[in-house]
Design a protein around this motif. Structure first.
Motif, mmCIF file in Angstrom:
data_model
loop_
_atom_site.group_PDB
_atom_site.id
_atom_site.type_symbol
_atom_site.label_atom_id
_atom_site.label_comp_id
_atom_site.label_asym_id
_atom_site.label_seq_id
_atom_site.Cartn_x
_atom_site.Cartn_y
_atom_site.Cartn_z
ATOM 1 N N ARG A 46 0.828 -1.201 0.000
ATOM 2 C CA ARG A 46 0.000 0.000 0.000
ATOM 3 C C ARG A 46 0.865 1.254 0.000
ATOM 4 O O ARG A 46 0.587 2.224 -0.702
ATOM 5 N N LEU A 47 1.927 1.216 0.785
ATOM 6 C CA LEU A 47 2.793 2.389 0.909
ATOM 7 C C LEU A 47 3.495 2.720 -0.398
ATOM 8 O O LEU A 47 3.708 3.892 -0.722
ATOM 9 N N ILE A 48 3.850 1.693 -1.160
ATOM 10 C CA ILE A 48 4.563 1.956 -2.420
ATOM 11 C C ILE A 48 3.612 2.017 -3.619
ATOM 12 O O ILE A 48 4.047 2.188 -4.757
ATOM 13 N N GLY A 49 2.320 1.885 -3.342
ATOM 14 C CA GLY A 49 1.328 2.109 -4.388
ATOM 15 C C GLY A 49 1.034 0.947 -5.306
ATOM 16 O O GLY A 49 0.502 1.136 -6.402
ATOM 17 N N THR A 50 1.320 -0.286 -4.864
ATOM 18 C CA THR A 50 1.028 -1.440 -5.705
ATOM 19 C C THR A 50 -0.259 -2.156 -5.285
ATOM 20 O O THR A 50 -0.621 -3.157 -5.890
ATOM 21 N N GLU A 51 -0.924 -1.685 -4.245
ATOM 22 C CA GLU A 51 -2.218 -2.235 -3.840
ATOM 23 C C GLU A 51 -3.263 -1.134 -3.918
ATOM 24 O O GLU A 51 -3.013 0.000 -3.508
ATOM 25 N N LYS A 52 -4.424 -1.464 -4.421
ATOM 26 C CA LYS A 52 -5.472 -0.470 -4.640
ATOM 27 C C LYS A 52 -5.988 0.088 -3.329
ATOM 28 O O LYS A 52 -6.302 -0.646 -2.402
ATOM 29 N N THR A 53 -6.054 1.424 -3.246
ATOM 30 C CA THR A 53 -6.562 2.102 -2.054
ATOM 31 C C THR A 53 -7.480 3.245 -2.485
ATOM 32 O O THR A 53 -7.656 3.505 -3.669
ATOM 33 N N VAL A 54 -8.048 3.928 -1.506
ATOM 34 C CA VAL A 54 -8.910 5.087 -1.752
ATOM 35 C C VAL A 54 -8.129 6.352 -1.399
ATOM 36 O O VAL A 54 -7.465 6.405 -0.354
ATOM 37 N N GLU A 55 -8.194 7.350 -2.245
ATOM 38 C CA GLU A 55 -7.475 8.595 -1.987
ATOM 39 C C GLU A 55 -8.046 9.297 -0.758
ATOM 40 O O GLU A 55 -9.268 9.385 -0.575
ATOM 41 N N SER A 56 -7.160 9.815 0.077
ATOM 42 C CA SER A 56 -7.582 10.487 1.307
ATOM 43 C C SER A 56 -8.419 11.728 1.013
ATOM 44 O O SER A 56 -9.272 12.115 1.823
ATOM 45 N N GLU A 57 -8.193 12.351 -0.155
ATOM 46 C CA GLU A 57 -8.966 13.536 -0.529
ATOM 47 C C GLU A 57 -10.445 13.217 -0.684
ATOM 48 O O GLU A 57 -11.311 14.049 -0.370
ATOM 49 N N GLN A 106 -3.159 0.635 8.875
ATOM 50 C CA GLN A 106 -1.760 1.026 8.713
ATOM 51 C C GLN A 106 -1.617 2.325 7.915
ATOM 52 O O GLN A 106 -0.740 2.466 7.069
ATOM 53 N N GLY A 107 -2.508 3.269 8.180
ATOM 54 C CA GLY A 107 -2.384 4.578 7.563
ATOM 55 C C GLY A 107 -2.927 4.716 6.164
ATOM 56 O O GLY A 107 -2.812 5.784 5.548
ATOM 57 N N ALA A 108 -3.536 3.654 5.615
ATOM 58 C CA ALA A 108 -4.066 3.703 4.248
ATOM 59 C C ALA A 108 -5.566 3.432 4.259
ATOM 60 O O ALA A 108 -6.057 2.599 5.029
ATOM 61 N N TYR A 109 -6.302 4.137 3.398
ATOM 62 C CA TYR A 109 -7.736 3.901 3.237
ATOM 63 C C TYR A 109 -7.930 2.770 2.233
ATOM 64 O O TYR A 109 -7.620 2.905 1.056
ATOM 65 N N LEU A 110 -8.458 1.650 2.712
ATOM 66 C CA LEU A 110 -8.590 0.447 1.889
ATOM 67 C C LEU A 110 -9.942 0.358 1.195
ATOM 68 O O LEU A 110 -10.092 -0.365 0.221
#
Length: 222
Positions: A46-57, A106-110
């Motif tokens: 997630r941190l390096i951007g290889t897993e799909k997440t939702v933008e915090s914006e 872990q700090g990411a919106y899943l």
């Protein structure tokens, strides 16, 4: 000055001279966030951007929309029993039609779980590939006794009244096998709906978690 910590940028190996400990980047992430090695791998992706997440914006936009809508805000506080502090802490929002409940780890919106009390279904996910089931919020998994609620609506009510509670984001009865180990030796209290779906869901969860839990109880509310 002597080094206290070093990292090999080619291999990702690290070493802490003050504790004489070291390991891989997965080991470091696991210790930093207090998660398993498998969860550490997912977190790094997630941190390096290889897993799909939702933008915090997107999450913040929906959250601010709810804070400006006094009618919807009052509905959640008076009808659902969610406190304003909990609404703020978990960034609950609205897209104008449904309420939005961000799922993070872990700090990411899943994912964002959409909730509409009059819709069928009442819950749905933000998009394809984001709806995998997981215990949420994950940090509550270490608390005891732990209340397991059927859905996000009841979980938010539970923590609003002071319970150490979580829910599974995939619906009633869905317990991912990867997370069962975290419930080992715990005292668990299941609080599910009293309709047929709720009873079946509670039974499924009970059968899975009773294999590892120290004590498990199902409570029925009127």
């Amino acid at each position: 000055k002597k080094r206290s910590f070093s990292v090999n940028t080619d291999t990702g190996q690290w070493y802490d001279f003050s504790t004489s400990e070291g390991g891989t980047i997965e080991d470091f992430h696991s210790r930093l966030f207090g998660v398993s090695k498998d969860d550490a791998v997912s977190g790094i992706k997630r941190l390096i951007g290889t897993e799909k997440t939702v933008e915090s914006e997107v999450v913040e936009k929906f959250h601010q929309s709810l804070l400006k809508d006094k009618g919807k805000l009052e509905f959640l506080k008076k009808t659902r029993g969610w406190t304003f502090e909990i609404i703020q802490h978990f960034k609950i929002g609205t897209n104008g039609k449904a309420y939005t409940i961000p799922i993070f780890e872990q700090g990411a919106y899943l994912n964002i779980r959409y909730y509409h009390p009059d819709n069928d279904p009442k819950y749905w996910s933000h998009g394809e590939g984001l709806g995998s089931s997981r215990p949420f919020p994950f940090e509550n998994i270490y608390k005891a006794p732990l209340y397991i609620m059927e859905g996000e609506r009841d979980w938010l009510l539970g923590i609003s009244i002071g319970l150490d509670a979580l829910t599974f984001t995939g619906g009633a009865g869905v317990v991912p096998n990867d997370y069962i180990k975290y419930f080992k030796g715990k005292t668990l209290i299941l609080c599910y709906d009293i309709d047929e779906a709720g009873k079946k869901g509670a039974t499924k969860v009970c059968l899975k978690l009773s294999q590892v839990a120290k004590k498990l109880k199902i409570i029925t509310l009127p």
